[in-house]
Design an enzyme around this catalytic site. Structure first.
Site, short mmCIF file in Angstrom:
data_model
loop_
_atom_site.label_atom_id
_atom_site.label_comp_id
_atom_site.label_asym_id
_atom_site.label_seq_id
_atom_site.Cartn_x
_atom_site.Cartn_y
_atom_site.Cartn_z
N ASP A 34 41.63 35.57 48.11
CA ASP A 34 41.43 34.99 47.03
C ASP A 34 41.50 35.97 45.76
OD1 ASP A 34 39.16 36.90 47.35
OD2 ASP A 34 37.55 35.37 47.21
N SER A 35 42.25 37.07 46.14
CA SER A 35 42.65 37.93 45.03
C SER A 35 43.79 37.17 44.41
CB SER A 35 43.29 39.32 45.66
OG SER A 35 44.36 39.04 46.78
N LYS A 101 38.64 34.60 56.63
CA LYS A 101 37.77 35.81 56.14
C LYS A 101 36.64 35.36 55.27
CE LYS A 101 39.52 38.96 53.24
NZ LYS A 101 38.41 39.16 52.25
N GLU A 103 33.11 37.03 53.11
CA GLU A 103 32.29 38.43 52.79
C GLU A 103 30.76 38.36 53.01
OE1 GLU A 103 33.09 38.91 48.27
OE2 GLU A 103 35.44 38.58 48.79
N GLU A 170 36.12 47.49 52.14
CA GLU A 170 36.67 47.79 50.79
C GLU A 170 35.93 48.63 49.86
OE1 GLU A 170 37.75 44.43 48.86
OE2 GLU A 170 38.20 45.25 46.77
#
Ligand code: KIV
Length: 258
Positions: A34-35, A101, A103, A170
């Site tokens: 989603d970057s 993925k 978070e 990260e």
């Protein structure tokens, strides 16, 4: 690969042409991150990225993908309930992704369990969580204090116990990246998490030096030093240099670590 001590090279991709080039360069894993909110849409955060955006890009990446494992990022607000988490994960799988993925750990444990129980592999994401940037007060190194480091180690173990197959770490101190990697049997993929993670990931546009604005310390522009003399185009050579540097444990250096 972890059990054989082979480092894993992961890159983001958002379209078919770059996916072909990334595979040609030998990367093991492709992440439709989603970057894309930043590098494709020009937004300051990932919070505006929607499921429809992610499905659009995942479809084109999946179309070009041959060998690499393909992971798709569940965007902000797409996995708040276990029902929405499963439904959106299934949409990614139907579009061609192998794994999703998301978070966090404890607060999304129910969603993670539900996705895995329905046979969809999950990649976790700990440390700096871009979807929680407002709660975190900005893009900052996470886990510097002992309590926060201990919580992250516990979260990583929780994710492993839930059946997660891989964890992105990260923007954390290298020592913490090393401790978490050593305490798990599943692989960790670092982005600003030190050399001792089981693999490394970069945002493709950062690796190519085309992301505008100030970039985090963990970024390296591999295009700046790529050579054109191997009968291959510069972009493929830059990606190959990243893959080789990861495999040979030459990236990240101290300059790209915390
Ligand atoms: O969205 C993304 O590209 C990511 C990577 C930075 C790991 O989550």
């Amino acid at each position: 690969m972890k059990s054989q001590a082979e480092k894993i090279a992961m890159l983001t991709s958002y379209d078919a042409s770059f996916t072909t080039r990334i595979e040609q360069a030998g990367a093991d894993v492709i992440l439709v991150g989603d970057s894309l909110g930043g590098v494709i849409h020009g937004q300051p955060t990932t919070l505006s990225v929607t499921m429809e955006d992610m499905l659009y890009h995942t479809r084109h990446v999946a179309h070009a993908r041959q060998q690499a494992l393909l992971i798709a990022d569940l965007p902000y607000h797409s996995y708040e309930t276990k029902q929405s988490a499963l439904e959106n994960s299934q949409r990614f799988v139907d579009t061609g992704a192998d794994m999703v993925k998301l978070e966090g750990a404890g607060s999304v444990a129910e969603s993670i369990e539900h996705i895995i129980q329905h046979g969809i592999p999950v990649c976790g994401h700990l440390g700096l969580l871009p979807q929680s940037v407002e709660e975190l007060g900005g893009y900052k190194v996470q886990g510097r204090e002992q309590a926060a480091a201990e919580k992250m180690i516990a979260d990583a173990k929780l994710l492993e116990s839930l059946g997660v197959d891989m964890i992105v770490l990260e923007c954390i101190p290298s020592e913490l990246g090393k401790t978490i990697s050593a305490s798990l049997s599943i692989p960790t993929i670092g982005i600003g998490a030190g050399l001792e993670c089981d693999g490394q990931v970069l945002v493709l546009y950062d690796l190519l030096g085309i992301t505008p604005g100030k970039l985090p310390k963990f970024v390296k522009n591999f295009l700046a030093t790529a050579s054109a003399d191997k009968g291959e185009n510069l972009i493929v050579n830059a990606i190959k240099d990243f893959v080789t540097a990861v495999k040979e444990k030459r990236f990240p250096t101290a300059a790209q670590s915390y």
